[in-house]
Design an enzyme around this catalytic site. Structure first.
Site, PDB file in Angstrom:
ATOM      1  N   ASP A  74     -13.359   5.778   2.608  1.00  0.00           N
ATOM      2  CA  ASP A  74     -12.270   5.733   3.588  1.00  0.00           C
ATOM      3  C   ASP A  74     -11.505   7.051   3.665  1.00  0.00           C
ATOM      4  O   ASP A  74     -11.061   7.448   4.736  1.00  0.00           O
ATOM      5  CB  ASP A  74     -11.310   4.583   3.255  1.00  0.00           C
ATOM      6  CG  ASP A  74     -10.317   4.371   4.379  1.00  0.00           C
ATOM      7  OD1 ASP A  74     -10.755   4.258   5.535  1.00  0.00           O
ATOM      8  OD2 ASP A  74      -9.101   4.343   4.105  1.00  0.00           O
ATOM      9  N   ASP A  75     -11.361   7.738   2.522  1.00  0.00           N
ATOM     10  CA  ASP A  75     -10.619   9.012   2.534  1.00  0.00           C
ATOM     11  C   ASP A  75     -11.325  10.012   3.447  1.00  0.00           C
ATOM     12  O   ASP A  75     -10.688  10.803   4.137  1.00  0.00           O
ATOM     13  CB  ASP A  75     -10.537   9.619   1.127  1.00  0.00           C
ATOM     14  CG  ASP A  75     -10.041   8.612   0.116  1.00  0.00           C
ATOM     15  OD1 ASP A  75      -9.018   7.979   0.396  1.00  0.00           O
ATOM     16  OD2 ASP A  75     -10.683   8.430  -0.942  1.00  0.00           O
ATOM     17  N   LYS A 103      -5.750  -2.164  -0.988  1.00  0.00           N
ATOM     18  CA  LYS A 103      -6.610  -1.976   0.198  1.00  0.00           C
ATOM     19  C   LYS A 103      -7.258  -3.289   0.610  1.00  0.00           C
ATOM     20  O   LYS A 103      -7.391  -3.592   1.790  1.00  0.00           O
ATOM     21  CB  LYS A 103      -7.690  -0.950  -0.106  1.00  0.00           C
ATOM     22  CG  LYS A 103      -7.234   0.341   0.477  1.00  0.00           C
ATOM     23  CD  LYS A 103      -8.066   1.361   0.980  1.00  0.00           C
ATOM     24  CE  LYS A 103      -7.433   2.101   2.127  1.00  0.00           C
ATOM     25  NZ  LYS A 103      -7.647   3.521   2.084  1.00  0.00           N
ATOM     26  N   GLU A 119     -13.233   4.705  -2.975  1.00  0.00           N
ATOM     27  CA  GLU A 119     -11.822   5.005  -2.724  1.00  0.00           C
ATOM     28  C   GLU A 119     -11.234   5.878  -3.821  1.00  0.00           C
ATOM     29  O   GLU A 119     -11.348   5.542  -5.009  1.00  0.00           O
ATOM     30  CB  GLU A 119     -11.092   3.646  -2.702  1.00  0.00           C
ATOM     31  CG  GLU A 119      -9.707   3.680  -2.180  1.00  0.00           C
ATOM     32  CD  GLU A 119      -9.621   3.965  -0.691  1.00  0.00           C
ATOM     33  OE1 GLU A 119     -10.486   3.518   0.075  1.00  0.00           O
ATOM     34  OE2 GLU A 119      -8.662   4.657  -0.318  1.00  0.00           O
ATOM     35  N   ASP A 120     -10.652   6.984  -3.441  1.00  0.00           N
ATOM     36  CA  ASP A 120      -9.888   7.827  -4.366  1.00  0.00           C
ATOM     37  C   ASP A 120     -10.687   8.367  -5.550  1.00  0.00           C
ATOM     38  O   ASP A 120     -10.202   8.395  -6.692  1.00  0.00           O
ATOM     39  CB  ASP A 120      -8.616   7.103  -4.837  1.00  0.00           C
ATOM     40  CG  ASP A 120      -7.587   7.008  -3.706  1.00  0.00           C
ATOM     41  OD1 ASP A 120      -7.891   7.457  -2.589  1.00  0.00           O
ATOM     42  OD2 ASP A 120      -6.496   6.489  -3.946  1.00  0.00           O
ATOM     43  N   TYR A 153       0.860  -1.188   0.000  1.00  0.00           N
ATOM     44  CA  TYR A 153       0.000   0.000   0.000  1.00  0.00           C
ATOM     45  C   TYR A 153       0.893   1.234   0.000  1.00  0.00           C
ATOM     46  O   TYR A 153       1.968   1.214  -0.588  1.00  0.00           O
ATOM     47  CB  TYR A 153      -1.010  -0.066   1.171  1.00  0.00           C
ATOM     48  CG  TYR A 153      -2.177   0.800   0.834  1.00  0.00           C
ATOM     49  CD1 TYR A 153      -2.972   0.499  -0.271  1.00  0.00           C
ATOM     50  CD2 TYR A 153      -2.433   1.964   1.527  1.00  0.00           C
ATOM     51  CE1 TYR A 153      -3.993   1.346  -0.657  1.00  0.00           C
ATOM     52  CE2 TYR A 153      -3.459   2.813   1.146  1.00  0.00           C
ATOM     53  CZ  TYR A 153      -4.227   2.492   0.048  1.00  0.00           C
ATOM     54  OH  TYR A 153      -5.224   3.335  -0.356  1.00  0.00           O
ATOM     55  N   ARG A 156      -8.444  10.399  -8.487  1.00  0.00           N
ATOM     56  CA  ARG A 156      -7.576  11.140  -7.566  1.00  0.00           C
ATOM     57  C   ARG A 156      -6.823  10.123  -6.725  1.00  0.00           C
ATOM     58  O   ARG A 156      -7.050   9.957  -5.534  1.00  0.00           O
ATOM     59  CB  ARG A 156      -8.426  12.044  -6.681  1.00  0.00           C
ATOM     60  CG  ARG A 156      -7.668  13.216  -6.116  1.00  0.00           C
ATOM     61  CD  ARG A 156      -8.583  14.024  -5.260  1.00  0.00           C
ATOM     62  NE  ARG A 156      -9.152  13.199  -4.218  1.00  0.00           N
ATOM     63  CZ  ARG A 156      -8.920  13.378  -2.923  1.00  0.00           C
ATOM     64  NH1 ARG A 156      -8.150  14.343  -2.522  1.00  0.00           N
ATOM     65  NH2 ARG A 156      -9.479  12.598  -2.029  1.00  0.00           N
ATOM     66  N   ASN A 179       0.748  13.265   3.547  1.00  0.00           N
ATOM     67  CA  ASN A 179       1.682  12.277   2.994  1.00  0.00           C
ATOM     68  C   ASN A 179       2.173  12.767   1.640  1.00  0.00           C
ATOM     69  O   ASN A 179       1.480  13.559   1.005  1.00  0.00           O
ATOM     70  CB  ASN A 179       0.952  10.942   2.795  1.00  0.00           C
ATOM     71  CG  ASN A 179       0.425  10.386   4.103  1.00  0.00           C
ATOM     72  OD1 ASN A 179       1.153  10.287   5.060  1.00  0.00           O
ATOM     73  ND2 ASN A 179      -0.852  10.044   4.127  1.00  0.00           N
TER      74      ASN A 179
END
Ligand code: NAD
Length: 571
Positions: free
Chosen positions: A279-280, A185, A256-257, A114, A167, A428
């Site tokens: 999750d973001d 994930k 996700e994303d 990940y 993204r 990050n």
């Protein structure tokens, strides 16, 4: 198209009590099925029964020996990318061994499968592509998305991680390469929460890409068109969600994303139609709330006593504000009072009522004008320096992606009025952190409690060693998934996220907190997931979102797969 039969379920021999797996495959087909292949671990009798004689070297290796062999091979790989490719190759050959290696080497492997390595993998997807994994759905499949999803067997209660690739982490639109994210994930769902890999379904909604480099790359493997947008995109998502409900009843859907806009739109549209979360937005927020619970309890305070500044108003920042307010209300605050204690800034400064050109999405975050009326303001628009000073911030959360925005002046100012400032530079990768833990600890004379998004080494200050906890979402989303699936919750409520945060904060030992660490160690991730799952499942039942059941804890424990080989018997 005939749907494949689901993965066989383990049986117990009524005479001997032995657990075994009834396996319909033979010979090369068995060796080439990663979820069933044992490689050199097939016993002599299995080699006879399954037509494997002559296909394997003589020695029968127990899984422990196979793990040593993997360690030997991976340690000869030099780059992180090569290690990622190697591990993905192992997953494609022998999933049990892949997960066993993961579970025994979490500290080494989580960053390889990940973040941060998966970002490279997504970026170079079309160049390193080797074998099909996961489900790709494109606009060519309009009107028959259900058929596309039925390429997977109908496993009971699966977990789906879906991205439209727009993204990906911090690297933007990766087109079909975004598939690395759902695969990575879901590997964490299996490793950290023991959800069997056959129940993990990675899906890429490859609706095209606006990444010109990919569109011009002759090796690009994706749908080579500009991104689907507007009504056509919304219709595509609606058909996809309906197809998920039909093909995989009881599935948990994790978004996700997606882009900022579509992530909030999809979540609010479908959050109540099926158990679904982002999750973001929500996983990150649950992590932050857990960290604040652990920190405030440790210093004998409450979240609702804090004055909280969130720097960054994207997916993470908006979700964090919402869940912190929910946590304050849970502690007894009124909603308005709670929201007034949380200040949010974006790249143009404090989000406050009356700020020009405030987008509709950000209006609910706006601080009342009244709250800043008496502030001594030096910068226009109101910047972080002014906010920290005037609001007497005691908690600073960085989700801006901008390195170094927490300056020495701000942190020293915080330390003037907060005995134990709580500082979370979550951006990050490591180089994007808003402040380094070493600086935050030095500028507060060792009083800051620090948690980061990326891993940082411990900091020695005035003879004391400060350990830095990493707010890695892996501590929360696998447990939420396990809890939801175990009781078959119909949706995921805010209180279920709050329960997850509370449970996570409970797993941080007094010794860890004393050393400054707000999150558990990665070695304890399976026990942590089980604890989070229990809390989430009980909360779902308490809210009537799942049927009452009195053996939730046993179900969770029994449902956690540990990667080991069962004896096989032919069918
Ligand atoms: P995003 O792009 O959606 O949001 C970034 C926000 O920061 C935007 O609102 C932008 O206006 C704002 N911003 C930019 N420059 C700023 C500045 N100088 N001052 C104040 N605000 C500024 O990104 P996101 O998904 O919300 O993620 C943000 C960061 O959080 C990323 O670096 C991501 O890696 C990190 N993150 C960490 C975790 C974790 O630790 N568990 C989880 C999710 C995201």
């Amino acid at each position: 198209m005939k749907r494949e039969t689901p993965f066989p379920t383990a049986q117990i021999d009524p005479d001997t009590g032995e657990r075994y797996l009834p396996v319909p495959l033979r010979g090369a087909a068995l060796l080439k099925t990663p979820v069933l292949n044992k490689g050199t671990a097939f016993s002599r009798s299995e080699r006879e029964m399954f037509g494997l004689v002559g296909m394997l070297p003589d020695h029968v290796s127990p899984i422990e020996e196979q793990v040593d062999r993997i360690a030997n091979q991976i340690h000869h790989k030099v780059s992180e990318m090569d290690k990622n490719i190697y591990l993905n190759g192992l997953m494609d050959r022998n999933e049990t061994l892949f997960y066993r290696y993961l579970v025994e080497n979490l500290e080494e492997t989580v960053p390889l499968i990940y973040t941060p390595t998966v970002a490279l993998s997504c970026r170079h997807w079309s160049r390193i592509y080797r074998r099909a994994r996961g489900v790709y759905v494109t606009p060519r499949d309009r009107g028959r998305i259900l058929e596309a999803l039925r390429c997977r067997p109908k496993e009971s209660n699966p977990v789906i991680v879906v991205t439209d690739n727009e993204r990906i982490l911090g690297i933007g639109d990766q087109g079909a390469g975004g598939m690395g994210i759902p695969i990575g994930k879901l590997a964490l769902y299996a490793a950290a929460a023991g959800i069997h890999p056959t129940r993990c379904i990675p899906i890429s909604l490859d609706v095209g890409t606006d990444n010109a480099e990919l569109l011009a790359d002759p090796l690009y493997v994706g749908y080579r068109k500009q991104r689907l947008r507007g009504e056509a995109y919304d219709d595509f998502i609606a058909e996809f969600v309906a197809a998920v409900q039909e093909a995989f009843p009881g599935a948990l859907l994790q978004w996700e994303d997606f882009s900022n806009k579509t992530s909030f739109e999809n979540l609010s549209r479908y959050r109540d139609s099926l158990p679904s979360f982002n999750d973001d937005i929500q996983g990150t927020a649950a992590m932050v709330v857990a960290g604040l619970m652990a920190a405030t309890q440790h210093i004998g305070s409450k979240i609702s006593d804090q004055r909280i500044v969130i720097v960054g108003a994207g997916s993470a920042g908006i979700g964090i504000r919402e869940q912190i307010a929910t946590a304050m209300v849970d502690e007894g605050s009124g909603r308005t009072e709670a929201e007034a204690r949380i200040m949010v800034l974006d790249s143009r400064g404090l989000i406050v009522e009356g700020r020009p050109n405030l987008s509709p999405g950000k209006q609910p975050l706006a601080l009342a004008l009244e709250a800043v009326r008496d502030w001594q303001i030096e910068d226009h628009p109101i910047g972080l320096r002014d906010v920290v000073r005037n609001a007497r911030a005691s908690v600073l959360i960085g989700v801006s992606g901008v390195p170094g925005v927490f300056t020495e002046e701000m942190i020293r100012r915080m330390a003037l009025h907060a005995e134990r400032p709580i500082i979370m530079p979550l951006s990050n990768p490591t180089s994007h952190a808003e402040v380094t833990p070493a600086s935050a600890i030095e500028w507060t004379d060792g009083r800051a409690i620090v948690a980061t998004g990326s891993p940082f080494p411990s900091v020695r200050f005035n003879e004391k060693l400060h350990r830095i906890g990493q707010a890695n979402n892996v501590f929360v989303f696998p447990g939420i998934g396990l809890g939801v699936l175990t009781v078959g919750a119909s949706r995921i409520s805010d209180k279920m996220f709050l329960a997850a945060s509370k449970a996570l904060s409970e797993t941080v030992s007094h010794d860890l907190l004393e050393s400054g660490q707000l999150y558990p160690s990665i070695f304890d991730v399976r026990a942590t997931s089980a604890h989070v799952a229990r809390a989430v499942a009980h909360q779902a039942v308490a809210e009537g979102l799942a049927p009452p059941m009195d053996d939730i804890n046993q179900r969770i424990e029994a449902g956690m797969w540990f990667p080991d080989y069962l004896p096989y018997r032919p069918v």
